[in-house]
Scaffold this motif. Structure first.
Motif, PDB file in Angstrom:
ATOM      1  N   ARG B  47     -34.857 -70.301 -50.629  1.00  0.00           N
ATOM      2  CA  ARG B  47     -33.995 -70.321 -51.804  1.00  0.00           C
ATOM      3  C   ARG B  47     -34.734 -70.800 -53.057  1.00  0.00           C
ATOM      4  O   ARG B  47     -34.231 -70.614 -54.165  1.00  0.00           O
ATOM      5  CB  ARG B  47     -32.784 -71.208 -51.529  1.00  0.00           C
ATOM      6  CG  ARG B  47     -31.826 -70.533 -50.577  1.00  0.00           C
ATOM      7  CD  ARG B  47     -30.870 -71.483 -49.958  1.00  0.00           C
ATOM      8  NE  ARG B  47     -29.621 -70.807 -49.660  1.00  0.00           N
ATOM      9  CZ  ARG B  47     -28.453 -71.192 -50.154  1.00  0.00           C
ATOM     10  NH1 ARG B  47     -28.367 -72.240 -50.926  1.00  0.00           N
ATOM     11  NH2 ARG B  47     -27.361 -70.521 -49.857  1.00  0.00           N
ATOM     12  N   ASN B  50     -35.921 -67.615 -55.395  1.00  0.00           N
ATOM     13  CA  ASN B  50     -35.166 -67.021 -56.507  1.00  0.00           C
ATOM     14  C   ASN B  50     -34.435 -68.081 -57.337  1.00  0.00           C
ATOM     15  O   ASN B  50     -33.536 -67.786 -58.091  1.00  0.00           O
ATOM     16  CB  ASN B  50     -34.212 -65.924 -56.015  1.00  0.00           C
ATOM     17  CG  ASN B  50     -32.906 -66.461 -55.498  1.00  0.00           C
ATOM     18  OD1 ASN B  50     -32.844 -67.577 -55.015  1.00  0.00           O
ATOM     19  ND2 ASN B  50     -31.862 -65.663 -55.606  1.00  0.00           N
ATOM     20  N   LEU B  52     -32.335 -70.426 -56.500  1.00  0.00           N
ATOM     21  CA  LEU B  52     -31.052 -71.002 -56.067  1.00  0.00           C
ATOM     22  C   LEU B  52     -31.225 -72.502 -55.858  1.00  0.00           C
ATOM     23  O   LEU B  52     -30.353 -73.293 -56.164  1.00  0.00           O
ATOM     24  CB  LEU B  52     -30.591 -70.365 -54.760  1.00  0.00           C
ATOM     25  CG  LEU B  52     -29.804 -69.067 -54.872  1.00  0.00           C
ATOM     26  CD1 LEU B  52     -29.450 -68.565 -53.494  1.00  0.00           C
ATOM     27  CD2 LEU B  52     -28.547 -69.267 -55.683  1.00  0.00           C
ATOM     28  N   HIS B  56     -28.893 -74.061 -58.173  1.00  0.00           N
ATOM     29  CA  HIS B  56     -27.560 -74.008 -57.593  1.00  0.00           C
ATOM     30  C   HIS B  56     -27.229 -75.265 -56.788  1.00  0.00           C
ATOM     31  O   HIS B  56     -26.092 -75.704 -56.737  1.00  0.00           O
ATOM     32  CB  HIS B  56     -27.466 -72.781 -56.672  1.00  0.00           C
ATOM     33  CG  HIS B  56     -26.076 -72.387 -56.351  1.00  0.00           C
ATOM     34  ND1 HIS B  56     -25.326 -71.575 -57.167  1.00  0.00           N
ATOM     35  CD2 HIS B  56     -25.279 -72.734 -55.332  1.00  0.00           C
ATOM     36  CE1 HIS B  56     -24.130 -71.440 -56.649  1.00  0.00           C
ATOM     37  NE2 HIS B  56     -24.068 -72.119 -55.535  1.00  0.00           N
ATOM     38  N   PRO B  77     -31.150 -67.838 -61.286  1.00  0.00           N
ATOM     39  CA  PRO B  77     -31.100 -66.819 -60.227  1.00  0.00           C
ATOM     40  C   PRO B  77     -30.571 -65.470 -60.711  1.00  0.00           C
ATOM     41  O   PRO B  77     -31.100 -64.426 -60.311  1.00  0.00           O
ATOM     42  CB  PRO B  77     -30.149 -67.435 -59.203  1.00  0.00           C
ATOM     43  CG  PRO B  77     -30.246 -68.892 -59.411  1.00  0.00           C
ATOM     44  CD  PRO B  77     -30.551 -69.109 -60.854  1.00  0.00           C
ATOM     45  N   GLY B  78     -29.557 -65.491 -61.573  1.00  0.00           N
ATOM     46  CA  GLY B  78     -28.998 -64.238 -62.068  1.00  0.00           C
ATOM     47  C   GLY B  78     -30.033 -63.395 -62.789  1.00  0.00           C
ATOM     48  O   GLY B  78     -30.022 -62.163 -62.727  1.00  0.00           O
ATOM     49  N   GLY B  79     -30.970 -64.045 -63.464  1.00  0.00           N
ATOM     50  CA  GLY B  79     -31.997 -63.341 -64.217  1.00  0.00           C
ATOM     51  C   GLY B  79     -33.073 -62.747 -63.333  1.00  0.00           C
ATOM     52  O   GLY B  79     -33.887 -61.941 -63.782  1.00  0.00           O
ATOM     53  N   ALA B  81     -32.137 -61.335 -60.421  1.00  0.00           N
ATOM     54  CA  ALA B  81     -31.402 -60.477 -59.486  1.00  0.00           C
ATOM     55  C   ALA B  81     -32.013 -59.085 -59.381  1.00  0.00           C
ATOM     56  O   ALA B  81     -31.957 -58.456 -58.332  1.00  0.00           O
ATOM     57  CB  ALA B  81     -29.938 -60.378 -59.901  1.00  0.00           C
TER      58      ALA B  81
END
Lengths: 277, 532
Positions: B47, B50, B52, B56, B77-79, B81
């Protein structure tokens, strides 16, 4: 013509019917509606975990009726009529005139209490049916983007909720085998703890998965299969209007119009096997 | 492609660093395996890739990680994806849509890919992973292997350069696992995808990987080719243990390689292993005409089965073949079952729940389902109370199984293996005649599995054991008899050796190496050498 209807159409339909039965206020109409909804959900609700929402709402309505009846027998405004039995009455101070605890229970009082709570139960059933039939996640898709932005919570709730229901029965089954004989309160606690733990872990996991798939990263979203508002959706929602307008005149007319509205619902919706929009 | 420079990770309120000063780089098209005992931080490492962790989960990150030039420090993380696809330990927990197609579309929808592009890519993925026949199916109705494929597809749909998978085969039967891994292998070779994977069942993945990262318990870690790492790592698949035991010059990683090196040995050893399974005459479990129907769908049909005292019966079969249904019917908690289940001649449907505890004990797939107290001591005390046993008897049982356990520990802080042992000792406190375990090795590392095998063998002295599992190595180790079910019917039922050897996908590694000699475990081979 036979399709999954637009989620808005379902909710307009449910709200219109709720207003109608609230205003018509007749036991017969309520009973017909609940019966027809059972048939409708069994035939038309897509085979998703949300299907059971309707049955939960029925159960909830039943509990409401029960509670209301018990309270109606114990506390209430006296209503003259045919006395079934008499409970010992509690002496209350003078300034509480008009309310009493215990006392004679009349058929009229029971009937009016039942009537009132049945309408509540019917509205519960309508909300449950709309959820089962429209599918919350499809509703989410058609909501405007600014609502979608704080949608993480809703997506997680709509995903984890059916899983919680499944894990409750799984855990209850497993614990039956621990052989414990517990009071209902202790039993509730022993199930709630692992269920909540499970739900929390799953929610976090799902949030992480959504995060790593870019959810909420861009302000703009595209849609793979757009849920379009079709003219049949309009027809579908408007089939409830005759009931709303003329239903008040007489009960037989109301039942006839209700059945008309529900027949058109049947005619315009896709069968349960069809999941895709 | 992936660059870890001096990475350290510590979680808040933790006293130990999870990862300490880890540096490595992975080039494009590499297949990397992460190994280590449970709880050492394999998932954390995956994790980290990426972001997370720590974006996160929280935690303090030292050093720098960059993927294709982007630093996870600055990019969320969204960037990443579009660059990294990640598949979690249990794919079912990460699904956001109801149908296969919608699930595949989800990432693209959130990243605003144009609809016609989406359509094209979805078709592409459906073909690549042979998901086309399933496109409109509800994900909840798919089997474990199919769900895993959907999860991989959902990650691949963004055309990522890196694919990260956390124990992708732990819930799968051997055939489905094989399928998933060969897909990964193909993606690495055809598309030059970089794949990072963590796995406990090394026997399944070892032949595919280019490099191994071994995380040791103390935060340190080693990186190298499989040859280098498995030369001395205590975590190793049976085939490596075999080549070590035989003193081969190089540790063998594939069946082919070890077969070549052991040709002489195999021809010189002729002795058969003595099969000494003494089976008690007492019939413990008797199932007659058992059928299970879920909403008109037949899961089991007219099943007959009997299990004797002292037997360890392994129940195998594909995901969704009806194993769990059979087990829950055998303990009498399946409401959809018809037919009779008798334990020691007593009909389960007619006994009280306390009496049932003395007949049958059940360890569910998620052992934590049974636990709800605040400490190990309380759990044991409550089991004593429920069964009116003298104080401390359950805890004593537990200490026999795992001596190092403390009674003040919270059940959630136990390792997977310890938690399983706790549940087993609660379940056997009623001294039942039959113990049933559903998929007990899921998420267990080799040392926890060894403890489990010892527990199961110990249990079999006094009762019958019935265990459903996908783990052929466990079956080879402990079972005396194997029942194989498919499509709700028993298709094979016999001694472990006969059933396991008759199917190539269910044969354990050692058996494949030593074929046609019927040896299943390293221990079998060693004792055969000693006896000859």
């Amino acid at each position: 013509m036979k399709q999954l209807r637009h989620p808005f159409a379902w909710w307009i339909w449910a709200i219109a019917l709720s207003i109608a039965i609230w205003r018509i206020n007749s036991i017969a109409v309520d009973l017909v509606l609940i019966g027809a909804l059972c048939a409708l959900v069994a035939q038309r609700a897509p085979l998703t975990p949300w299907r059971n929402t309707f049955f939960w709402s029925l159960r909830m309505g039943f509990i409401v009726i029960l509670i209301r009846l018990v309270i109606g027998i114990l506390i209430g405004v006296p209503m003259p009529g045919n006395t079934i039995f008499t409970l010992p009455q509690l002496a209350l101070p003078n300034w509480l005139a008009g309310i009493r605890i215990g006392g004679p229970v009349t058929t009229e009082r029971l009937l009016s209490t039942f009537h009132e709570s049945l309408t509540f139960a019917a509205i519960f059933a309508l909300i449950g049916a709309a959820t089962s039939l429209s599918h919350p996640r499809r509703l989410l898709k058609v909501l405007p983007i600014f609502i979608y932005e704080f949608g993480v919570t809703i997506v997680i709730a709509t995903t984890v909720l059916p899983q919680i229901v499944a894990s409750i029965s799984r855990i209850r089954n497993a614990q039956k085998l621990r052989g414990a004989t517990k009071s209902p309160l202790m039993q509730w606690r022993s199930i709630a703890l692992p269920v909540l733990e499970d739900a929390l872990a799953r929610s976090l996991e799902l949030a992480a998965a959504m995060d790593s798939r870019g959810f909420g990263f861009l302000k703009q979203r595209s849609s793979y299969r757009e849920i379009k508002w079709r003219s049949f959706d309009l027809l579908f929602a408007f089939a409830t209007i005759p009931l709303l307008t003329f239903g008040l005149h007489s009960t037989p007319l109301a039942i006839a119009l209700l059945l008309l509205a529900l027949t058109s619902t049947f005619a315009l919706t896709a069968n349960r096997e069809q999941v895709r929009a | 492609m992936i660059e870890f420079s001096n990475v350290s990770l510590i979680y808040p309120n933790a006293t130990k660093t999870v990862i300490e000063d880890l540096s490595f780089s992975v080039v494009e098209g590499e297949f990397v395996l992460v190994i280590g005992s449970t709880g050492v931080g394999k998932s954390s490492l995956l994790r980290l890739i990426n972001g997370l962790v720590p974006h996160h989960t929280g935690g303090i990150l030292g050093g720098d990680i960059s993927v294709d030039g982007l630093s996870t420090r600055t990019v969320k993380p969204g960037g990443l994806a579009h660059l990294i696809g990640i598949v979690g330990q249990n794919p079912a927990h990460g699904f956001v849509a109801d149908t296969v197609e919608e699930e595949l579309a989800f990432s693209m929808e959130t990243l605003n890919v144009a609809p016609d592009m989406m359509r094209k890519r979805i078709e592409e993925i459906l073909d690549l992973l042979s998901l086309a026949p399933l496109r409109n199916r509800l994900i909840a109705t798919l089997s474990g292997g199919e769900q895993q494929r959907v999860a991989i597809g959902a990650a691949l749909v963004m055309h990522p350069k890196v694919l990260v998978l956390d124990e992708p085969t732990s819930a799968l039967d051997p055939i489905a696992a094989e399928e998933v891994l060969s897909i990964l292998q193909r993606l690495v070779h055809d598309l030059s995808l970089t794949v990072i994977i963590s796995e406990h069942r090394l026997e399944r993945v070892i032949q595919f990987v280019d490099r191994v990262i071994y995380i040791e318990g103390d935060g340190s870690s080693r990186i190298g080719t499989p040859q280098e790492i498995f030369k001395e790592s205590p975590i190793a698949p049976p085939i490596v243990h075999l080549s070590r035991a035989l003193g081969l010059k190089e540790v063998g990683l594939t069946v082919r390689q070890v077969r070549r090196e052991t040709e002489e040995l195999r021809t010189s050893l002729k002795s058969q292993p003595q099969t000494t399974t003494i089976i008690d005459e007492t019939e413990v479990l008797n199932i007659k005409d058992l059928s299970v129907n879920y909403n008109g769908k037949k899961v089991l049909e007219k099943l007959n089965l009997s299990v004797h005292r002292g037997e360890i019966v392994a129940l195998m079969g594909r995901n969704g073949a009806g194993k769990s249904s059979l087990l829950t019917s055998a303990v009498g908690i399946n409401d959809h079952a018809t037919g009779t289940v008798r334990i020691l001649g007593k009909d389960l449907a007619k006994v009280s729940s306390a009496a049932r505890m003395q007949l049958v004990g059940y360890v569910p797939q998620e052992p934590s389902d049974l636990l709800y107290h605040q400490s190990v001591g309380q759990e044991c005390a409550s089991a004593d109370r429920d069964l009116k046993l003298p104080d401390g008897s359950t805890f004593n049982r537990l200490q026999e199984l795992i001596p190092e356990i403390s009674s003040d520990t919270h059940p959630r802080d136990l390792s997977e293996g310890q938690r399983l042992a706790l549940v087993v000792s609660i379940v056997i406190s009623g001294s039942p005649e039959l113990i049933i375990l559903d998929e007990p090795t899921r998420g267990l590392d080799y040392s926890a599995k060894a403890t489990l095998s010892a527990i199961i063998k110990e249990l079999a002295h006094s009762c019958a054991v019935f265990v459903a599992t996908h783990d052929v190595e466990l079956v080879a180790e402990v079972a005396t008899r194997v029942i194989f079910i498919a499509d709700g019917e028993i298709v094979a039922d016999g001694p472990t050796i006969d059933v396991l050897l008759s199917s190539p996908s269910f044969a354990p590694q050692v058996a494949k190496v030593m074929a046609p000699s019927p040896w299943l475990t390293v221990g079998d081979v060693i004792s055969a050498i000693e006896n000859s």
